[in-house]
Design a protein around this motif. Structure first.
Motif: not given
Length: 191
Positions: A97-105
């Motif tokens: 999870l910590h490797e992922l981002s979405y719309q800058g988050i």
């Protein structure tokens, strides 16, 4: 107000007294108990018991239902990663999870939550119940989390279409777990 043509339903946070009816609905569409003819229209992979649903209701406030004529015709689950971590599939998702981002988050266990499964009885499919229940659950979770995260097995095209076309979730990535292929989907809780 629901869109024209939508079935008007009662939406609510489930109560412990709803568990038997939820489990009966769940059993009709769970992959281990679903009828062969119904499987092509979507299925649920995760099994649940009374204790887990009680915790989901009382501790997480994350089991939402739709009723028609006082009968539960749909449910959606939504909960913290802490709740889901007991299942190996979710523990696997948490690790990356910590490797992922979405719309800058940048996603964390604190700013995102796991949505699903969702189950809509075939008697009310195509009548807007799914969309109503999705939006209701999203609004309920928006006060606690910024990002909804879910996954869909690639052999479940009906669920994928519903989530990407009807409620506009975005595919964040694809992954493999236990020899199955999945889409991981997301959206902001405030949109």
């Amino acid at each position: 107000m629901p869109e024209k043509g939508y079935l008007v339903t009662t939406l609510a946070l489930a109560k412990v007294t709803d568990i038997d009816e939820i489990l009966a609905l769940h059993a009709r569409y769970q992959v281990d108990t679903i009828s062969i003819e119904d499987k092509k229209d979507g299925f649920i992979t995760t099994a649940f018991n009374r204790e887990q649903l009680t915790h989901l209701i009382e501790q997480e406030q994350g089991l939402f239902i739709a009723k028609k004529d006082e009968c539960i015709v749909a449910y959606v689950m939504a909960a913290s990663w802490h709740f889901w971590s007991a299942w190996p599939m979710f523990a696997f998702m948490i690790k990356s999870l910590h490797e992922l981002s979405y719309q800058g988050i940048s996603l964390t266990i604190d700013n995102s939550y796991q949505y699903g499964p969702v189950c809509v009885d075939k008697s009310v499919r195509g009548q807007g119940v799914f969309e109503q229940l999705f939006e209701f659950s999203l609004a309920q979770m928006a006060g606690r989390f910024d990002v909804l995260v879910t996954f869909i097995n690639k052999v479940n095209p009906r669920s994928f279409a519903a989530h990407t076309k009807k409620v506009k979730l975005d595919v964040l990535q694809e992954f493999e777990y236990n020899n199955n292929q999945y889409y991981e989907l997301v959206c902001l809780t405030k949109r």
